[in-house]
Motif scaffolding. Structure first.
Motif, PDB file in Angstrom:
ATOM      1  N   ARG A 113       0.812  -1.211   0.000  1.00 43.94           N
ATOM      2  CA  ARG A 113       0.000   0.000   0.000  1.00 43.94           C
ATOM      3  C   ARG A 113       0.851   1.270   0.000  1.00 43.94           C
ATOM      4  N   LYS A 117       0.885   4.409  -2.749  1.00 45.54           N
ATOM      5  CA  LYS A 117       0.801   5.837  -2.435  1.00 45.54           C
ATOM      6  C   LYS A 117       1.950   6.604  -3.083  1.00 45.54           C
ATOM      7  N   VAL A 205      -6.443  11.827  -0.700  1.00 45.74           N
ATOM      8  CA  VAL A 205      -6.469  10.448  -1.201  1.00 45.74           C
ATOM      9  C   VAL A 205      -5.764   9.511  -0.218  1.00 45.74           C
ATOM     10  N   VAL A 206      -4.580   9.915   0.265  1.00 39.53           N
ATOM     11  CA  VAL A 206      -3.833   9.092   1.215  1.00 39.53           C
ATOM     12  C   VAL A 206      -4.615   8.924   2.518  1.00 39.53           C
ATOM     13  N   ILE A 209      -7.298   6.357   1.964  1.00 38.44           N
ATOM     14  CA  ILE A 209      -6.755   4.995   1.919  1.00 38.44           C
ATOM     15  C   ILE A 209      -6.437   4.500   3.318  1.00 38.44           C
ATOM     16  N   GLU A 210      -5.770   5.339   4.113  1.00 38.30           N
ATOM     17  CA  GLU A 210      -5.352   4.921   5.446  1.00 38.30           C
ATOM     18  C   GLU A 210      -6.542   4.726   6.382  1.00 38.30           C
ATOM     19  N   ASN A 212      -9.566   3.896   5.560  1.00 38.15           N
ATOM     20  CA  ASN A 212     -10.437   2.792   5.135  1.00 38.15           C
ATOM     21  C   ASN A 212      -9.694   1.483   4.917  1.00 38.15           C
ATOM     22  N   MET A 213      -8.372   1.479   5.190  1.00 34.32           N
ATOM     23  CA  MET A 213      -7.585   0.268   4.947  1.00 34.32           C
ATOM     24  C   MET A 213      -8.091  -0.899   5.795  1.00 34.32           C
TER      25      MET A 213
END
Length: 249
Positions: A113, A117, A205-206, A209-210, A212-213
């Motif tokens: 992941r 990124k 965006v990051v 992602i973090e 909802n990881m």
């Protein structure tokens, strides 16, 4: 043997009903994967260019996996209905392969992941630098900025080094209020910051992602381990049918 066989019939019938239900749900997941793969290919294609410099094969893999699951889901229903042990074992084998594939994909996505990124940062920065307003990557940048209400890579100043800034200024997709954004304002490095979104797209965006990881990983591994249920049901049913020589004609 007859009384034992009679006692086993309800158990086999119950297992068949469970496996039929599971196979139907498995078939539905195949339809979902196929639809998502096609949607990814035709609707999200341009956005994927912001993550990778080359076209991704992920949509094809997703659609292909979905199509395979649809076929084997139907095969599972037929195998369960007919009660053929060899068909049930083949179905269990396929479910095992799906489980291994999904597990590897989930683990790989979690491990890499950070590389994803980093690749997104590089690709998005290049797309901003060479933005022209009409190619696929430029339209993808506009789409991200409008949707996430962000501007530039780290902030609006990313656009000052873009090749398009001296000519067109900051893109209109950065405007917080479109009606109050004029072309002259967007070309003015002093006035533009008052008209555009202040937050950069990369950070949003990051952060998404973090945050909802955990959910993504949970759903991925949950779906993967659901195959274990199907394998167990298929193997148990095959074993009972073999042991009791039971078949529904």
């Amino acid at each position: 043997m007859a009384p034992r066989r009679m006692e086993t019939k309800p158990v086999i019938f119950f297992l068949k009903m469970l496996l039929l239900l599971y196979s139907f749900i498995f078939w539905v997941t195949g339809v979902v994967l196929l639809v998502v793969g096609l949607w990814w290919k035709f609707m999200l294609g341009p956005y994927m260019l912001l993550i990778s410099n080359s076209p991704s094969n992920a949509p094809y893999a997703l659609a292909g996996t979905g199509a395979a699951i649809i076929l084997f889901g139907l095969f599972g229903c037929v195998a369960t209905f007919k009660g053929r042990p060899w068909m049930l074992k083949l179905y269990a084998l396929f479910l095992s392969l799906v489980f291994i594939t999904e597990l590897i994909a989930g683990i790989s996505g979690f491990i890499f992941r950070h590389e994803i990124k980093g690749t997104f940062l590089t690709s998005f920065s290049q797309a901003v630098m060479w933005y022209n307003g009409y190619d696929e990557r430029s339209m993808a940048v506009d789409g991200v900025q409008r949707t996430l209400k962000c501007c530039g890579v780290h902030n609006y100043t990313s656009w000052f080094s873009s090749v398009t800034f001296p000519v067109s200024g900051i893109p209109a997709s950065c405007c917080a209020t479109f009606t109050e954004c004029s072309g002259a304002d967007l070309k003015n490095a002093t006035l533009a910051p008052r008209k555009v979104y202040r937050q950069g797209c990369y950070e949003l965006v990051v952060s998404f992602i973090e945050s909802n990881m955990g959910i993504i990983a949970g759903v991925t591994f949950g779906v993967a381990f659901s195959q274990v249920v199907g394998v167990s049901l298929a193997c148990c049913l095959s074993h009972l049918i073999n042991t009791n020589q039971y078949e529904i004609v």
